[in-house]
Design an enzyme around this catalytic site. Structure first.
Site, PDB file in Angstrom:
ATOM      1  CE1 TYR A   1      56.845   4.755 -19.926  1.00  0.00           C
ATOM      2  CE2 TYR A   1      58.403   3.043 -20.570  1.00  0.00           C
ATOM      3  CZ  TYR A   1      57.574   4.095 -20.896  1.00  0.00           C
ATOM      4  OH  TYR A   1      57.456   4.487 -22.206  1.00  0.00           O
TER       5      TYR A   1
ATOM      6  CG  ASP B   1      61.775   9.627 -21.792  1.00  0.00           C
ATOM      7  OD1 ASP B   1      62.461  10.598 -22.161  1.00  0.00           O
ATOM      8  OD2 ASP B   1      60.993   9.043 -22.552  1.00  0.00           O
TER       9      ASP B   1
ATOM     10  NE  ARG C   1      54.792   9.586 -22.857  1.00  0.00           N
ATOM     11  CZ  ARG C   1      54.161   9.008 -23.878  1.00  0.00           C
ATOM     12  NH1 ARG C   1      52.905   9.326 -24.151  1.00  0.00           N
ATOM     13  NH2 ARG C   1      54.767   8.111 -24.628  1.00  0.00           N
ATOM     14  CB  SER C   2      60.794  13.842 -22.841  1.00  0.00           C
ATOM     15  OG  SER C   2      60.939  15.103 -23.475  1.00  0.00           O
TER      16      SER C   2
ATOM     17  N   GLY D   1      57.374  16.489 -19.323  1.00  0.00           N
ATOM     18  CA  GLY D   1      56.484  16.181 -18.214  1.00  0.00           C
ATOM     19  C   GLY D   1      57.108  15.233 -17.211  1.00  0.00           C
TER      20      GLY D   1
END
Length: 400
Positions: free
Chosen positions: A73, A175, A244-245, A247
């Site tokens: 990814y 994620d 970030r997760s 996001g």
């Protein structure tokens, strides 16, 4: 690939942000492109088209796309952003770069040597669909079908959420929503499979949200039905709001709303989650930098730090939500300030290459100290990909 900031001689980062800020304040609320009118002063040496500069610099560092890294990814995200720039510029070198990486893994008959036993391995499937559409080569559609068929037997929690990996029994990580949901939606639209794909995407977003949403509007990183060290034994979710997760989940939710008709029974709850998230994003934005912290709600900790990939994601989430009328137009100020904050982490070195700094490397689930001690990299693909997605949107590119 991951240069540490101390190893790169950066210059004029603040000048880049300052030069662009006046244009942004005037133009971003209307969703207009300002790239063509930006003329940084000679001291900054800032490129007029930062998306192209980021990609061109990466291509210079790694001319052979097959050497970008394995199927996954991180590279997939960066090359998805590269494809967005190709769709805007029609510059064949970008399409060829994406194709060069994908062709390293896909045989002439369309076979991918991958068991797809984790959601992370599915995100790059977006490139397969795009390449099929952009080149007309059937092998990419054949390869994409491998991922789609794998989902028919992929393990799920009792309420239907895809496990993050077959080795992570009954675990849901935020994620994972971005790793599979945009692919599903794109596959359904391209290959007459939207009835399944849209319904499945909405289900995944809803199931994940049901376990990980909090009253603050933020979402916890992960959930485990089975006992594990990082999960609360009562709530079953992890303890921290990792930037970030959240996001990933926000971007996947917006992609789902793009696809769902207004009559879909899941739409109202997904929209409400996005609205609550945008409100939280605004509430926890760092007033000094415009960015967001690695642990979103603990900005007062001296060991916390503003992270670039999530800041780019949050900027995109807010700006897109405003443009689509999901949240008040006044929230555009959050995105504008966030954009300026991310641009302050973009720098040009003495050779003229463009770099993006302070990006958290790949991360598992952990406690507070684990997240805060994660290494910060320059030009990590998490940050480059997120930057391209954000920058293309903020400059008026609505492709993809």
């Amino acid at each position: 690939m991951n240069l540490r900031p101390s190893r790169v001689r950066f210059r004029c980062t603040a000048a880049i942000a300052a030069t662009l800020s006046g244009v942004l304040a005037a133009g971003l609320a209307a969703g207009t492109s300002s790239a063509a009118t930006v003329r940084p002063g000679p001291a900054a040496a800032a490129p007029a088209d930062l998306s192209r500069a980021v990609i061109d610099s990466t291509m210079k560092r790694t001319p052979d796309p097959a050497k970008l890294g394995g199927w996954g990814y991180q590279v997939g995200l960066f090359l998805y952003g590269t494809d967005l720039v190709y769709q805007r510029t029609h510059d064949a070198k970008y399409l060829n770069y994406v194709k060069g990486w994908v062709d390293h893994f896909v045989s002439s008959s369309g076979h991918l040597s991958n068991s797809f036993n984790n959601l992370d391995s599915m995100q790059a499937g977006n490139l397969l669909i795009l390449l099929n559409q952009q080149t007309g080569q059937a092998k990419y559609a054949t390869a994409a079908a491998q991922i789609r068929k794998r989902l028919d037997t992929y393990p799920r929690t009792p309420d239907g959420g895809f496990w993050h990996a077959t080795s992570k029994t009954n675990q849901l990580w935020l994620d994972g929503t971005y790793m599979v949901v945009p692919f599903l939606l794109r596959y359904g639209a391209a290959y007459n499979d939207a009835t399944y794909a849209d319904g499945e995407a909405a289900k995944q977003i809803t199931v994940y949200g049901s376990h990980l949403e909090s009253p603050t509007g933020l979402l916890y990183h992960a959930y485990s039905l089975n006992p594990i060290s990082w999960a609360d034994p009562t709530t079953h979710h992890s303890s921290q709001f990792w930037c970030r997760s959240i996001g990933w989940y926000g971007m996947a939710s917006l992609a789902t709303l793009d696809a769902l008709p207004k009559t879909d029974p899941h739409r109202a709850s997904i929209l409400n989650t996005v609205q609550q998230l945008v409100s939280a994003i605004g509430r926890y934005q760092d007033p000094a930098t415009g960015r967001w912290f690695q642990i979103v709600d603990k900005g007062s900790l001296s060991s916390n730090w503003t992270e670039t990939s999530c800041s780019a994601m949050y900027t995109f989430i807010v700006a897109k939500s405003v443009a689509l009328g999901y949240v008040p137009a006044a929230d555009q100020s959050i995105a504008t300030k966030g954009y300026q904050g991310v641009l302050a982490e973009v720098a040009t070195d003495s050779s003229g290459q463009t770099h993006v700094k302070n990006i958290c490397i790949g991360t598992n689930v952990g406690d507070l100290s684990y997240y805060l001690s994660r290494p910060r990299a320059t030009d990590d693909f998490h940050g480059l990909g997120a930057f391209l997605i954000m920058n293309e949107w903020m400059q008026g590119n609505r492709a993809g």
